[in-house]
Motif scaffolding. Structure first.
Motif, PDB file in Angstrom:
ATOM      1  N   ARG A   1       0.843  -1.190   0.000  1.00  0.00           N
ATOM      2  CA  ARG A   1       0.000   0.000   0.000  1.00  0.00           C
ATOM      3  C   ARG A   1       0.882   1.245   0.000  1.00  0.00           C
ATOM      4  NH1 ARG A   1      -4.562  -1.297   4.664  1.00  0.00           N
ATOM      5  NH2 ARG A   1      -5.188  -3.348   3.888  1.00  0.00           N
TER       6      ARG A   1
ATOM      7  N   ALA B   1      -7.541  -7.942  -4.466  1.00  0.00           N
ATOM      8  CA  ALA B   1      -8.162  -6.656  -4.776  1.00  0.00           C
ATOM      9  C   ALA B   1      -7.098  -5.633  -5.133  1.00  0.00           C
ATOM     10  CB  ALA B   1      -8.987  -6.163  -3.587  1.00  0.00           C
TER      11      ALA B   1
ATOM     12  N   THR C   1      -6.809  -1.397  -5.735  1.00  0.00           N
ATOM     13  CA  THR C   1      -7.551  -0.164  -5.500  1.00  0.00           C
ATOM     14  C   THR C   1      -6.686   1.040  -5.800  1.00  0.00           C
ATOM     15  OG1 THR C   1      -8.860  -1.216  -3.754  1.00  0.00           O
ATOM     16  CG2 THR C   1      -8.847   1.184  -3.793  1.00  0.00           C
ATOM     17  N   SER C   2      -7.290   2.035  -6.437  1.00  0.00           N
ATOM     18  CA  SER C   2      -6.630   3.312  -6.692  1.00  0.00           C
ATOM     19  C   SER C   2      -7.598   4.428  -6.341  1.00  0.00           C
ATOM     20  CB  SER C   2      -6.204   3.415  -8.162  1.00  0.00           C
ATOM     21  OG  SER C   2      -5.756   4.727  -8.450  1.00  0.00           O
TER      22      SER C   2
ATOM     23  N   ALA D   1     -12.319   6.738  -7.172  1.00  0.00           N
ATOM     24  CA  ALA D   1     -11.783   5.462  -6.712  1.00  0.00           C
ATOM     25  C   ALA D   1     -12.080   4.387  -7.752  1.00  0.00           C
ATOM     26  CB  ALA D   1     -12.389   5.074  -5.365  1.00  0.00           C
TER      27      ALA D   1
ATOM     28  N   ASP E   1     -11.827   0.182  -8.237  1.00  0.00           N
ATOM     29  CA  ASP E   1     -11.642  -1.111  -7.575  1.00  0.00           C
ATOM     30  C   ASP E   1     -11.734  -2.230  -8.605  1.00  0.00           C
ATOM     31  OD1 ASP E   1     -11.514  -0.158  -4.856  1.00  0.00           O
ATOM     32  OD2 ASP E   1     -13.666   0.219  -5.021  1.00  0.00           O
TER      33      ASP E   1
ATOM     34  N   TYR F   1     -11.571  -6.571  -8.247  1.00  0.00           N
ATOM     35  CA  TYR F   1     -11.487  -7.565  -7.183  1.00  0.00           C
ATOM     36  C   TYR F   1     -11.984  -8.923  -7.658  1.00  0.00           C
ATOM     37  CZ  TYR F   1     -16.369  -6.061  -6.956  1.00  0.00           C
ATOM     38  OH  TYR F   1     -17.660  -5.733  -7.279  1.00  0.00           O
TER      39      TYR F   1
END
Length: 764
Positions: free
Chosen positions: A452, A477, A479-480, A493, A495, A497
């Protein structure tokens, strides 16, 4: 030739004193320098020497210039010996370089990390590749001793070993004998009458130790900690009417073997005073009534220094909201010692109104300026506004990128109506790479990997990749999050996943549920505290048949197929003013999340509301409440997707019951969740016995109530389950860990009980 050789020499043994007198001892007649030669150089560039000499070829040489040359060369700190030799009209500079530090190492240092010590020595100039200086080595040795004293290791001994090696280099080794830390054996408070000694010592973070002192280190003496405890003691008295309370002296005695410490605090309580009245004097900008509403001092109540400080601070901040950056507010007491009364006069001088000329940011070595500036609500070339400055500081703090934030108001020379704001931040690491293994009572053994970065490349953007496995649930997953996708602060955002879940062994099935999806969400700030979220996504859900598959899964598959596609739209609202997202002690969180799918194989609406409130009773005790309601409904004649059900039971809902086992069950006995959910939790946090006032390790008692209901069931409060118990909350290095021992106080036949539960990273 030898009789014409004249030598001027100075050695480092006598330092600059020898350099000052050497020329006088070997005086030469002035002459014109025809040539300058430098001998003895190994690593130092000749240009460094020539640049330091106060003369050049063709200049007149004399004793004064020779003495200045020697002082200048020694001042470089690169040489341990310098000689000037004169042969005719040629000046020869002969130097002996200091050895270079090849390696710095430490032995016996268990209390400190070696790399941290090397960094500390680099800051004073002692590091690999630099010339060795005995004075710096002595300074480093003293600094190490001071650091050990700060850790109550008064008997620590440091020995420096210098080992010469080839090419005029040395290895430095600091060998430390740490010894045992000195322990506080006795704390005494002398002079107290109104409160017993036990009550007063309970205010201190320092204590004489307990069974958890190995963790809290509360029995290790620290001057900084003692000063903080003395301030707590002073505040305790001043907030209870003791206007003239004083701490007369503090004695700290250490035993001859440097293992035991005794602390004695001598105080004078004075008399308790009651406030007889409050009045205002000075210039209040014609807003006396507004200022009176800010007064926290109450007539007829015991004097409270906190209320006085809160009042003067509120006045100053209110002046600041009108642009008066230099307002002065003074609370003048008028003491009547015969009747133990005190009256306060609040005298205000707003001084002058000011503009903010410039906002300067320092300390952000990695984070870009714009990341800090876009959180500022106080603009340059506008009126100074204290409210906006405080709001700006809070917004910068909530970024989570900085360990410390300080905003200083500075006068602009020659411009009495202008100020500069100097914002100084101290950055902290915002990235993490973890390989971990954990055990949950519900999930069994799980392995995890995550990388992260909350401040990727200093842009303020969040990037993460996570992989989690367990016996029953596996997920990956990506995520940005871009918090400033637009200049107005709209966040974006993304996602992606994949999740795979299968039933617990006790349910005797081998079917599984696999979900793969992607989502795009935006967050729109409607105020400084409220954010509305909306987004859309695509999900592919595959029901993989197996033994004992619940009928609800088969019913949905009959209508939508074993592989279904959904297009969920999401909308939500959040307001969060808690003091911490991980271990809050005060504040409130409200969250509404809605999800709907109007197209695809599964058509439904789903909503969830959560409310949390944290109320600090005092420094040690906090009450927390949590409530959560969930509702799901199919659209038209469609079947509600069973994999969108709510679940209850276990940590995060109703403890004492197995994770996710409350509510409707299939004929196979499998828990399938429900479309309606009710959860109520109450907790009381207390210090862990033996941990003093340490907040990273706390004990809590709790009461949980809740259940989930199926789509064809009515919400029957008589079916609510309830439990009570105690638990431990620990801010461990791998995340918040909570362990709970619960006893169901309201249960029904067939409920699956699990009294001991733990998990990392859960809130309630």
């Amino acid at each position: 030739m030898k009789k014409h050789l004249r030598r001027i020499r100075a050695r480092t043994v006598s330092g600059m004193v020898a350099a000052a007198f050497a020329v006088n001892a070997w005086a030469v007649d002035p002459f014109t320098v025809r040539d300058i030669r430098v001998e003895g150089l190994q690593r130092v560039e000749p240009g460094t020497v020539f640049a330091s000499l106060p003369f050049r070829v063709g200049d007149q040489y004399n004793d004064e210039k020779g003495s200045a040359a020697i002082r200048a060369l020694f001042g470089l700190g690169l040489f341990k010996d310098v000689r000037l030799e004169v042969a005719g009209d040629v000046l020869v500079v002969i130097v002996e370089e200091r050895p270079t530090v090849a390696e710095v190492d430490f032995a016996g240092t268990r209390e400190f990390d070696k790399e941290a010590l090397r960094k500390a020595l680099r800051e004073i100039g002692l590091t690999e590749g630099r010339p060795y200086d005995q004075a710096l080595a002595d300074r480093a040795e003293q600094e190490l001793r001071r650091q050990y004293i700060n850790r109550s290791l008064y008997g620590a001994e440091v020995v420096t070993t210098v080992t010469p090696i080839e090419r005029n280099r040395v290895n430095l080794t600091f060998t430390v004998t740490e010894g045992e830390p000195a322990r506080i054996r006795d704390i005494r408070i002398v002079g107290n009458r109104a409160f017993n000694e036990g009550t007063l010592k309970g205010l201190f973070d320092l204590d004489t130790g307990g069974w958890l002192s190995w963790y809290t280190k509360s029995d290790r003496y620290s001057r900084a900690k003692l000063n903080a405890d003395l301030e707590t003691l002073r505040s305790y008295y001043l907030s209870r009417g003791f206007l003239e309370f004083t701490i007369d002296s503090t004695q700290v005695a250490i035993s001859p073997n440097k293992q035991d410490i005794s602390i004695t605090v001598n105080i004078t309580e004075g008399e308790r005073f009651v406030v007889s009245g409050v009045k205002l004097e000075g210039n209040f900008l014609g807003k006396e009534e507004e200022f009176k509403s800010l007064v926290r001092i109450r007539a007829g109540e015991p004097y409270n220094a906190d209320e006085v400080a809160e009042t003067t601070k509120a006045f100053t901040e209110y002046f600041g909201s009108f642009g008066y950056a230099f307002a002065n507010v003074e609370a003048r007491p008028e003491i009547d010692r015969t009747r133990n009364l005190v009256a306060f006069t609040l005298v205000a001088d707003p001084s002058r109104r000011a503009y903010v000329r410039r906002v300067n940011i320092a300390g952000n070595n990695r984070t870009r300026d714009e990341v800090v500036r876009r959180e500022f609500r106080q603009f340059e070339s506008s009126w100074y506004d204290g409210d906006k400055i405080r709001l700006s500081r809070d917004r910068i703090d909530r970024l989570g990128f900085f360990r410390d934030i300080n905003i200083e108001t500075v006068d602009v020379p020659g411009a009495p109506d202008q100020v500069d704001l100097n914002v100084t931040v101290v950055e902290k690491p915002t990235g993490s790479l973890q390989l971990s293994a954990g055990f949950s009572s519900a999930e069994r053994l799980g392995l995890g990997f995550s990388i992260r970065q909350e401040n990727a490349f200093g842009t303020g953007q969040y990037l993460s990749a996570e992989l989690n496995t367990s016996k029953y649930n596996r997920s990956v997953a990506l995520t940005s999050v871009d918090p400033y996708f637009t200049e107005d602060g709209i966040s974006r955002a993304v996602d992606v996943y994949h999740r795979n879940s299968r039933p617990y062994e006790e349910q005797g099935g081998n079917y599984s549920l696999a979900t793969t999806g992607a989502a795009l969400r935006f967050g729109v700030p409607f105020s400084e505290f409220d954010t509305v979220y909306f987004g859309a996504g695509l999900e592919r859900t595959e029901i993989r048949p197996g033994t004992n598959i619940p009928a609800a899964y088969l019913a949905f598959a009959d209508q939508a197929g074993f592989t279904s596609y959904n297009f969920p739209f999401t909308v939500g609202w959040t307001r969060d003013d808690r003091d911490s997202a991980i271990a809050p002690t005060k504040g409130r969180l409200q969250r509404v999340a809605g999800e709907a799918s109007f197209f695809g194989d599964g058509r439904y609406v789903r909503a969830n509301y959560q409310y949390q409130q944290y109320i600090p009773l005092n420094k040690q005790f906090t009450i927390a409440f949590n409530g959560e309601l969930g509702l799901g409904k199919a659209i038209g004649d469609r079947i509600y997707p069973v994999f969108k059900n709510f679940y209850s039971g276990g940590l995060g809902s109703v403890r004492g019951f197995e994770q996710g086992t409350l509510g409707p069950r299939d004929v196979t006995g499998a828990s399938i969740g429900g479309t309606r959910k009710i959860t109520l939790n109450g907790e009381l946090f207390t210090p862990f016995p033996g941990a003093g006032n340490d907040r990273s390790l706390r004990l809590f008692g709790f009461v949980d109530v809740g259940n989930v209901y199926g789509d064809d069931e009515r919400v029957d409060f008589g079916q609510l389950r309830a439990s009570a118990g105690v638990g431990v909350s620990w801010l461990s290095p791998i995340g918040p860990l909570r362990l709970a021992i619960a006893q169901p106080v309201r249960k029904f036949a067939g409920d699956r009980i699990q009294r001991l539960q733990f998990q990392i990273g859960t809130a309630f």
